[in-house]
Design a protein around this motif. Structure first.
Motif, PDB file in Angstrom:
ATOM      1  N   LEU A  11       1.018  -1.264  -0.157  1.00 48.75           N
ATOM      2  CA  LEU A  11       0.275   0.477  -0.230  1.00 48.75           C
ATOM      3  C   LEU A  11       0.472   1.282   0.112  1.00 48.75           C
ATOM      4  O   LEU A  11       0.532   2.082  -0.739  1.00 48.75           O
ATOM      5  CB  LEU A  11      -0.918   0.354   0.966  1.00 48.75           C
ATOM      6  CG  LEU A  11      -1.907   0.789   1.215  1.00 48.75           C
ATOM      7  CD1 LEU A  11      -2.562   1.123  -0.339  1.00 48.75           C
ATOM      8  CD2 LEU A  11      -2.374   1.522   2.181  1.00 48.75           C
ATOM      9  N   GLN A  12       2.249   1.434   0.876  1.00 52.41           N
ATOM     10  CA  GLN A  12       2.598   2.865   1.182  1.00 52.41           C
ATOM     11  C   GLN A  12       3.379   2.930  -0.799  1.00 52.41           C
ATOM     12  O   GLN A  12       3.404   3.359  -0.945  1.00 52.41           O
ATOM     13  CB  GLN A  12       4.005   2.059   1.800  1.00 52.41           C
ATOM     14  CG  GLN A  12       4.483   3.383   1.863  1.00 52.41           C
ATOM     15  CD  GLN A  12       5.957   3.140   3.496  1.00 52.41           C
ATOM     16  OE1 GLN A  12       5.752   2.089   3.918  1.00 52.41           O
ATOM     17  NE2 GLN A  12       7.153   3.903   2.752  1.00 52.41           N
ATOM     18  N   TYR A  14       2.532   1.727  -3.410  1.00 54.33           N
ATOM     19  CA  TYR A  14       1.553   2.186  -4.219  1.00 54.33           C
ATOM     20  C   TYR A  14       1.369   3.009  -4.103  1.00 54.33           C
ATOM     21  O   TYR A  14       1.095   4.115  -5.457  1.00 54.33           O
ATOM     22  CB  TYR A  14       0.454   0.807  -4.424  1.00 54.33           C
ATOM     23  CG  TYR A  14      -0.469   1.074  -5.525  1.00 54.33           C
ATOM     24  CD1 TYR A  14      -0.793   0.360  -6.966  1.00 54.33           C
ATOM     25  CD2 TYR A  14      -1.757   2.218  -5.236  1.00 54.33           C
ATOM     26  CE1 TYR A  14      -1.638   1.017  -7.463  1.00 54.33           C
ATOM     27  CE2 TYR A  14      -2.601   1.618  -6.125  1.00 54.33           C
ATOM     28  CZ  TYR A  14      -2.681   1.280  -7.544  1.00 54.33           C
ATOM     29  OH  TYR A  14      -3.675   1.576  -8.561  1.00 54.33           O
ATOM     30  N   ASN A  15       1.209   3.978  -3.202  1.00 57.06           N
ATOM     31  CA  ASN A  15       0.494   5.134  -3.054  1.00 57.06           C
ATOM     32  C   ASN A  15       1.708   6.193  -3.248  1.00 57.06           C
ATOM     33  O   ASN A  15       1.045   7.285  -3.523  1.00 57.06           O
ATOM     34  CB  ASN A  15       0.267   5.903  -1.630  1.00 57.06           C
ATOM     35  CG  ASN A  15      -1.492   5.075  -1.224  1.00 57.06           C
ATOM     36  OD1 ASN A  15      -2.085   4.672  -1.919  1.00 57.06           O
ATOM     37  ND2 ASN A  15      -1.854   4.253   0.020  1.00 57.06           N
ATOM     38  N   GLU A  16       3.063   6.398  -2.709  1.00 58.44           N
ATOM     39  CA  GLU A  16       4.379   6.673  -3.318  1.00 58.44           C
ATOM     40  C   GLU A  16       3.817   6.565  -5.155  1.00 58.44           C
ATOM     41  O   GLU A  16       3.960   7.735  -5.598  1.00 58.44           O
ATOM     42  CB  GLU A  16       5.383   5.946  -2.918  1.00 58.44           C
ATOM     43  CG  GLU A  16       5.450   6.141  -1.599  1.00 58.44           C
ATOM     44  CD  GLU A  16       6.718   5.691  -0.805  1.00 58.44           C
ATOM     45  OE1 GLU A  16       7.429   5.055  -1.363  1.00 58.44           O
ATOM     46  OE2 GLU A  16       6.492   6.231   0.398  1.00 58.44           O
ATOM     47  N   MET A  18       1.312   6.368  -6.724  1.00 55.10           N
ATOM     48  CA  MET A  18       0.139   6.872  -7.175  1.00 55.10           C
ATOM     49  C   MET A  18       0.439   8.320  -7.325  1.00 55.10           C
ATOM     50  O   MET A  18      -0.129   9.001  -7.811  1.00 55.10           O
ATOM     51  CB  MET A  18      -0.944   6.871  -6.807  1.00 55.10           C
ATOM     52  CG  MET A  18      -2.032   5.406  -7.243  1.00 55.10           C
ATOM     53  SD  MET A  18      -2.234   5.221  -8.937  1.00 55.10           S
ATOM     54  CE  MET A  18      -3.191   6.897  -9.093  1.00 55.10           C
ATOM     55  N   GLN A  19       1.380   8.532  -5.923  1.00 53.30           N
ATOM     56  CA  GLN A  19       1.215  10.578  -6.112  1.00 53.30           C
ATOM     57  C   GLN A  19       2.231  10.229  -7.326  1.00 53.30           C
ATOM     58  O   GLN A  19       2.432  12.210  -7.868  1.00 53.30           O
ATOM     59  CB  GLN A  19       1.856  10.723  -5.006  1.00 53.30           C
ATOM     60  CG  GLN A  19       2.020  12.661  -4.347  1.00 53.30           C
ATOM     61  CD  GLN A  19       0.427  12.991  -4.909  1.00 53.30           C
ATOM     62  OE1 GLN A  19       0.148  12.486  -3.919  1.00 53.30           O
ATOM     63  NE2 GLN A  19       0.868  14.145  -5.527  1.00 53.30           N
ATOM     64  N   SER A  36       6.198  -2.410  -6.333  1.00 51.61           N
ATOM     65  CA  SER A  36       5.302  -2.890  -5.785  1.00 51.61           C
ATOM     66  C   SER A  36       4.848  -4.304  -6.204  1.00 51.61           C
ATOM     67  O   SER A  36       3.853  -4.970  -5.393  1.00 51.61           O
ATOM     68  CB  SER A  36       4.283  -1.846  -5.753  1.00 51.61           C
ATOM     69  OG  SER A  36       4.202  -1.333  -7.263  1.00 51.61           O
TER      70      SER A  36
END
Length: 81
Positions: A11-12, A14-16, A18-19, A36
């Protein structure tokens, strides 16, 4: 239920990714998605979210979704059916 440590790490990353994707930093975003991909829950499937966004980063690197200096809304638009 509780998330496993692997799911938290996924999750971390993937979120990085996405940003960075939304900031149109294609190489950096692709690197996060590739990282990821290694811990995706569905690694053996033909596709998964990390694979999709890594491919989009490569596509947008060569064909940006908007002109330089134009604010991008982050939406992926299909051009072919």
């Amino acid at each position: 239920g509780q998330m496993t440590e692997q799911e938290k790490q996924l999750l971390q990353l993937y979120n990085e990714g996405m940003q960075l994707y939304l900031d149109m930093k294609w190489d950096e975003a692709k690197a996060k998605f590739e990282e990821s991909m290694k811990i995706e829950r569905f690694m053996t499937h033909k596709t998964n979210p990390s694979k999709v966004f890594a491919a989009r980063c490569e596509e947008f690197k060569h064909n940006p979704p908007v002109a330089q200096g134009v604010k991008w809304d982050g939406v992926y638009r299909l051009e072919d059916k």
